[in-house]
Design a protein around this motif. Structure first.
Motif, PDB file in Angstrom:
ATOM      1  N   ASN A  30      51.241  35.703  34.981  1.00  0.00           N
ATOM      2  CA  ASN A  30      49.995  35.156  34.430  1.00  0.00           C
ATOM      3  C   ASN A  30      50.208  33.849  33.657  1.00  0.00           C
ATOM      4  O   ASN A  30      49.862  33.755  32.478  1.00  0.00           O
ATOM      5  CB  ASN A  30      49.302  36.180  33.527  1.00  0.00           C
ATOM      6  CG  ASN A  30      48.966  37.439  34.269  1.00  0.00           C
ATOM      7  OD1 ASN A  30      48.522  37.402  35.401  1.00  0.00           O
ATOM      8  ND2 ASN A  30      49.206  38.569  33.631  1.00  0.00           N
ATOM      9  N   LEU A  32      49.837  30.203  32.034  1.00  0.00           N
ATOM     10  CA  LEU A  32      48.711  29.460  31.476  1.00  0.00           C
ATOM     11  C   LEU A  32      49.156  28.036  31.186  1.00  0.00           C
ATOM     12  O   LEU A  32      50.194  27.818  30.557  1.00  0.00           O
ATOM     13  CB  LEU A  32      48.220  30.122  30.186  1.00  0.00           C
ATOM     14  CG  LEU A  32      47.121  29.391  29.423  1.00  0.00           C
ATOM     15  CD1 LEU A  32      45.817  29.387  30.227  1.00  0.00           C
ATOM     16  CD2 LEU A  32      46.910  30.020  28.053  1.00  0.00           C
ATOM     17  N   GLU A  52      42.038  22.214  37.032  1.00  0.00           N
ATOM     18  CA  GLU A  52      41.993  23.615  37.462  1.00  0.00           C
ATOM     19  C   GLU A  52      42.230  23.722  38.963  1.00  0.00           C
ATOM     20  O   GLU A  52      42.957  24.609  39.424  1.00  0.00           O
ATOM     21  CB  GLU A  52      40.648  24.232  37.093  1.00  0.00           C
ATOM     22  CG  GLU A  52      40.475  24.456  35.614  1.00  0.00           C
ATOM     23  CD  GLU A  52      39.079  24.891  35.230  1.00  0.00           C
ATOM     24  OE1 GLU A  52      38.953  25.602  34.222  1.00  0.00           O
ATOM     25  OE2 GLU A  52      38.104  24.507  35.920  1.00  0.00           O
ATOM     26  N   SER A  56      45.334  25.589  40.895  1.00  0.00           N
ATOM     27  CA  SER A  56      44.769  26.789  41.501  1.00  0.00           C
ATOM     28  C   SER A  56      45.831  27.557  42.284  1.00  0.00           C
ATOM     29  O   SER A  56      46.606  26.985  43.047  1.00  0.00           O
ATOM     30  CB  SER A  56      43.625  26.395  42.442  1.00  0.00           C
ATOM     31  OG  SER A  56      43.124  27.508  43.112  1.00  0.00           O
ATOM     32  N   GLN A  60      46.453  29.594  35.425  1.00  0.00           N
ATOM     33  CA  GLN A  60      45.161  29.354  34.790  1.00  0.00           C
ATOM     34  C   GLN A  60      45.304  28.104  33.926  1.00  0.00           C
ATOM     35  O   GLN A  60      46.406  27.790  33.464  1.00  0.00           O
ATOM     36  CB  GLN A  60      44.760  30.543  33.909  1.00  0.00           C
ATOM     37  CG  GLN A  60      44.470  31.805  34.670  1.00  0.00           C
ATOM     38  CD  GLN A  60      43.220  31.640  35.537  1.00  0.00           C
ATOM     39  OE1 GLN A  60      42.228  31.059  35.132  1.00  0.00           O
ATOM     40  NE2 GLN A  60      43.301  32.149  36.752  1.00  0.00           N
ATOM     41  N   GLU A  62      43.685  26.071  30.511  1.00  0.00           N
ATOM     42  CA  GLU A  62      42.804  26.159  29.345  1.00  0.00           C
ATOM     43  C   GLU A  62      42.787  24.807  28.642  1.00  0.00           C
ATOM     44  O   GLU A  62      43.836  24.244  28.327  1.00  0.00           O
ATOM     45  CB  GLU A  62      43.263  27.254  28.388  1.00  0.00           C
ATOM     46  CG  GLU A  62      42.237  27.539  27.316  1.00  0.00           C
ATOM     47  CD  GLU A  62      42.488  28.832  26.563  1.00  0.00           C
ATOM     48  OE1 GLU A  62      42.031  28.917  25.419  1.00  0.00           O
ATOM     49  OE2 GLU A  62      43.140  29.741  27.120  1.00  0.00           O
ATOM     50  N   CYS A  81      50.570  29.710  26.014  1.00  0.00           N
ATOM     51  CA  CYS A  81      50.735  28.951  27.258  1.00  0.00           C
ATOM     52  C   CYS A  81      52.165  28.964  27.786  1.00  0.00           C
ATOM     53  O   CYS A  81      53.117  29.226  27.065  1.00  0.00           O
ATOM     54  CB  CYS A  81      50.233  27.523  27.093  1.00  0.00           C
ATOM     55  SG  CYS A  81      51.304  26.445  26.151  1.00  0.00           S
TER      56      CYS A  81
END
Length: 128
Positions: A30, A32, A52, A56, A60, A62, A81
């Motif tokens: 996951n 970030l 983004e 992709s 993810q 932010e 992150c």
């Protein structure tokens, strides 16, 4: 320290940036990306969709908006992150925003603790 300092982001939005950091991000669960467009006077979120899209399937993204949200939100994102990504722009504006919010010292500390960092263009001057 994982610094990826590029002269440009590459064609096909950000291909050089994404290519440089893909091995680091794909090794994380996951991942970030902290997107910190503080070097531009353009709407901070203007290129969020582009960023983004570029990340992709890899991570993810932010937004870290120092103008609207300040240090507390920035530190929250930095603590979670896998990579800090700072697009190009005005080096002096970036330095001013990082110092006025006190994020500069926190960012240095995170980078020295091995948080990967990717940037291009004028931002590389500040990092250097």
């Amino acid at each position: 320290m994982h610094l990826h300092l590029l002269s440009s982001p590459g064609e096909d939005p950000l291909q050089d940036v994404v290519h440089a950091v893909a091995p680091l991000l794909s090794a994380r669960t996951n991942p970030l990306v902290a997107y910190l467009p503080a070097a531009s006077e353009v709407d901070q979120a203007a290129y969020l969709g582009l960023t983004e899209h570029a990340f992709s399937g890899l991570a993810q993204v932010e937004l870290v908006d120092l103008v609207a949200h300040g240090l507390r939100d920035a530190l929250s994102v930095l603590s979670r992150c896998s990579l800090v990504y700072v697009p190009g722009g005005n080096t002096y504006l970036l330095a001013s925003r990082l110092r006025s919010t006190c994020l500069f010292e926190h960012l240095q500390s995170h980078l020295r603790a091995d948080l990967p960092f990717a940037a291009f263009s004028a931002v590389t001057v500040l990092v250097g």
